[in-house]
Design a protein around this motif. Structure first.
Motif, PDB file in Angstrom:
ATOM      1  N   UNK A 268       5.439   3.399  15.188  1.00  0.00           N
ATOM      2  CA  UNK A 268       4.630   3.034  15.869  1.00  0.00           C
ATOM      3  C   UNK A 268       3.879   1.983  14.152  1.00  0.00           C
ATOM      4  N   UNK A 269       3.419   3.101  13.975  1.00  0.00           N
ATOM      5  CA  UNK A 269       2.388   2.717  13.209  1.00  0.00           C
ATOM      6  C   UNK A 269       3.095   1.959  11.391  1.00  0.00           C
ATOM      7  N   UNK A 270       4.310   2.048  11.207  1.00  0.00           N
ATOM      8  CA  UNK A 270       5.031   1.593  10.538  1.00  0.00           C
ATOM      9  C   UNK A 270       6.006   0.475  10.962  1.00  0.00           C
ATOM     10  N   UNK A 271       5.788   0.214  12.272  1.00  0.00           N
ATOM     11  CA  UNK A 271       5.842  -1.496  12.906  1.00  0.00           C
ATOM     12  C   UNK A 271       5.293  -2.194  12.736  1.00  0.00           C
ATOM     13  N   UNK A 272       4.284  -2.095  13.062  1.00  0.00           N
ATOM     14  CA  UNK A 272       2.894  -2.906  12.943  1.00  0.00           C
ATOM     15  C   UNK A 272       2.717  -2.714  11.288  1.00  0.00           C
ATOM     16  N   UNK A 273       3.209  -2.187  10.599  1.00  0.00           N
ATOM     17  CA  UNK A 273       2.500  -2.127   9.629  1.00  0.00           C
ATOM     18  C   UNK A 273       3.628  -3.224   8.770  1.00  0.00           C
ATOM     19  N   UNK A 274       4.039  -2.388   9.065  1.00  0.00           N
ATOM     20  CA  UNK A 274       5.775  -4.456   8.541  1.00  0.00           C
ATOM     21  C   UNK A 274       6.037  -5.573   9.574  1.00  0.00           C
ATOM     22  N   UNK A 275       5.464  -5.552  10.378  1.00  0.00           N
ATOM     23  CA  UNK A 275       5.381  -6.805  11.612  1.00  0.00           C
ATOM     24  C   UNK A 275       4.490  -7.823  10.840  1.00  0.00           C
ATOM     25  N   UNK A 276       3.129  -6.833   9.460  1.00  0.00           N
ATOM     26  CA  UNK A 276       2.281  -7.626   9.155  1.00  0.00           C
ATOM     27  C   UNK A 276       2.741  -8.920   7.924  1.00  0.00           C
ATOM     28  N   UNK A 277       3.619  -8.316   7.481  1.00  0.00           N
ATOM     29  CA  UNK A 277       4.510  -9.050   6.097  1.00  0.00           C
ATOM     30  C   UNK A 277       3.833  -9.509   5.071  1.00  0.00           C
ATOM     31  N   UNK A 278       2.903  -8.713   4.714  1.00  0.00           N
ATOM     32  CA  UNK A 278       2.016  -9.509   3.644  1.00  0.00           C
ATOM     33  C   UNK A 278       2.678  -8.564   2.498  1.00  0.00           C
ATOM     34  N   UNK A 279       3.809  -9.477   1.886  1.00  0.00           N
ATOM     35  CA  UNK A 279       3.867  -8.253   0.768  1.00  0.00           C
ATOM     36  C   UNK A 279       3.592  -7.728  -0.729  1.00  0.00           C
ATOM     37  N   UNK A 280       2.044  -8.370  -0.189  1.00  0.00           N
ATOM     38  CA  UNK A 280       1.158  -7.775  -1.211  1.00  0.00           C
ATOM     39  C   UNK A 280       0.434  -6.811  -1.289  1.00  0.00           C
ATOM     40  N   UNK A 281       0.255  -6.590  -0.290  1.00  0.00           N
ATOM     41  CA  UNK A 281      -0.070  -5.513   0.353  1.00  0.00           C
ATOM     42  C   UNK A 281       1.140  -4.252   1.185  1.00  0.00           C
ATOM     43  N   UNK A 282       1.427  -3.090  -0.822  1.00  0.00           N
ATOM     44  CA  UNK A 282       2.440  -2.586  -0.454  1.00  0.00           C
ATOM     45  C   UNK A 282       1.911  -1.463   0.424  1.00  0.00           C
ATOM     46  N   UNK A 283       3.065  -0.429   1.071  1.00  0.00           N
ATOM     47  CA  UNK A 283       2.022   0.493   1.541  1.00  0.00           C
ATOM     48  C   UNK A 283       3.771   2.050   1.857  1.00  0.00           C
ATOM     49  N   UNK A 284       3.051   3.028   1.012  1.00  0.00           N
ATOM     50  CA  UNK A 284       3.681   4.524   1.130  1.00  0.00           C
ATOM     51  C   UNK A 284       3.931   5.499   2.059  1.00  0.00           C
ATOM     52  N   UNK A 285       5.209   5.802   2.544  1.00  0.00           N
ATOM     53  CA  UNK A 285       6.005   6.646   3.113  1.00  0.00           C
ATOM     54  C   UNK A 285       6.133   7.974   3.094  1.00  0.00           C
ATOM     55  N   UNK A 286       5.581   9.218   2.797  1.00  0.00           N
ATOM     56  CA  UNK A 286       6.355  10.138   2.427  1.00  0.00           C
ATOM     57  C   UNK A 286       6.645  11.532   3.410  1.00  0.00           C
ATOM     58  N   UNK A 287       7.366  11.551   2.930  1.00  0.00           N
ATOM     59  CA  UNK A 287       8.111  12.722   4.028  1.00  0.00           C
ATOM     60  C   UNK A 287       8.286  14.128   3.114  1.00  0.00           C
TER      61      UNK A 287
END
Length: 386
Positions: free
Chosen positions: A231-250
């Protein structure tokens, strides 16, 4: 003495659990806002009848001044609630509205109580019961309207009902005693009803909160679960601000199964709890940590994170370097990490997680191959490292 008073007050007005305090405030404000309009309007329309029936023996400021002041307060309250005041819009607005309602209702109650007592004192004997009756109808209705705000209801009982009840008990008139007894009985019943409704509402909110917690968190570690991460990933992607990249680590723990087999599942579970705690400390306010299942975790770093994508793996691994002491066992843990950044490595939540997962298992396969090589060729390793 102070502790006894404190315990009494806590029983009278028990604290609302922190977890549901804001929800209860919004619920109370919503109900109070919808019911107060009708209450203010009814009280305002009652004032002319009060003026008409008031005793001529009272001073003009008691007979006319105080009822008109009460009417003014009711009109002001009604007009303020007619305006679009979204008291349930946020916890802050709800708490502010409740505080204002408590003060405003107590102020009106003071006026009504003073008017009732002074009018009763100056009224002829055949008119005296008119005032307690009028006050009781108004106060009891107000108390019920304030049912979800226990402090406000109690203040209205103390200020509005108690003074005239005491006067009736001390009057020496059997009819007054009967009226006082009726007031005490009705008020006690109403307060008990309010208390039960409050407790029931709070228990329901606590149960709902616990159910949400179970649905959103991992029961062992207390971290968010896979669903919340998505859900957090979907919300962050929905912003669609390519200048504000983010990272996910497994993160996947290496050789966790042998630890379970050697020390038992109880130790393994405590080890997972310790790992979860370290990951949360390492992440801090930079993002969220989730348990994906088994010995696999995930960290979603926000665009404003002070941990860069390139330093993420080293930062996480550094948190896992110190040995864990679980039930007197000193256990060293290692982990493999796969990192993906949006939008470079994936434009959707699934593609981003798949990219991190592929990198994770590439790292894990490399680690496993290195361990096999070391086990088969220890002399080559010594000659290489020497």
């Amino acid at each position: 003495m102070q502790s006894a008073i404190r315990q009494f007050l806590q029983r009278l007005i028990p604290p609302i659990p922190e977890a549901v305090r804001d929800e209860f405030a919004i619920l109370s404000a919503t109900r109070l806002q919808s019911q107060s309009r009708a209450l203010f309007l009814a009280m305002f329309l009652t004032i002319p009848f009060v003026l008409y029936a008031s005793s001529a023996g009272s001073a003009l400021w008691i007979r006319y001044g105080m009822p008109l002041a009460m009417a003014s307060c009711c009109l002001i309250g009604y007009i303020s609630l007619i305006k679009d005041r979204n008291a349930s819009g946020s916890p802050e607005l709800a708490h502010k509205f409740i505080a204002e309602a408590t003060f405003f209702s107590a102020t009106i109650c003071v006026l009504v109580s003073i008017w009732c007592v002074l009018s009763w004192v100056h009224a002829p004997a055949d008119m005296r019961l008119f005032y307690p009756f009028t006050l009781a109808m108004g106060s009891l209705t107000t108390i019920y309207t304030l049912a979800t705000i226990r402090l406000a209801a109690i203040l209205n009982i103390i200020i509005g009902i108690m003074p005239i009840t005491i006067i009736l008990l001390l009057s020496g008139d059997p009819v007054g005693w009967s009226a006082a007894a009726s007031l005490i009985m009705v008020t006690t019943f109403l307060f008990r009803l309010i208390t039960q409704q409050n407790d029931q509402s709070i228990r329901l909110l606590v149960l709902q909160h616990e159910m949400r917690q179970l649905a959103h968190t991992d029961p062992l570690t207390g971290l968010f679960n896979r669903r919340v991460l998505a859900e957090h990933l979907e919300r962050q992607i929905a912003v669609e601000d390519h200048k504000r990249a983010f990272t996910v680590a497994l993160i996947d723990l290496d050789a966790f199964k042998p630890i379970n087999d050697q020390f038992g599942h109880a130790v393994g579970d405590q080890l997972l709890v310790e790992v979860a705690s370290r990951l949360q400390r390492a992440c801090s306010d930079n993002g969220i940590v989730a348990r994906m299942g088994g010995d696999e975790f995930a960290i979603l770093l926000s665009p404003d994170s002070t941990i860069s994508s390139s330093a993420c793996a080293d930062h996480i691994l550094a948190a896992l370097v110190p040995p864990c002491i679980v039930q007197d066992h000193v256990i060293r843990i290692q982990a493999s990490i796969g990192i993906a950044s949006w939008p470079r490595d994936g434009s959707t939540a699934n593609s981003l997680l798949e990219a991190a997962d592929q990198q994770l298992y590439a790292v894990k396969n490399y680690t496993d191959a290195t361990n096999v090589f070391v086990a088969k060729h220890p002399k080559k390793l010594r000659s290489t490292t020497g």
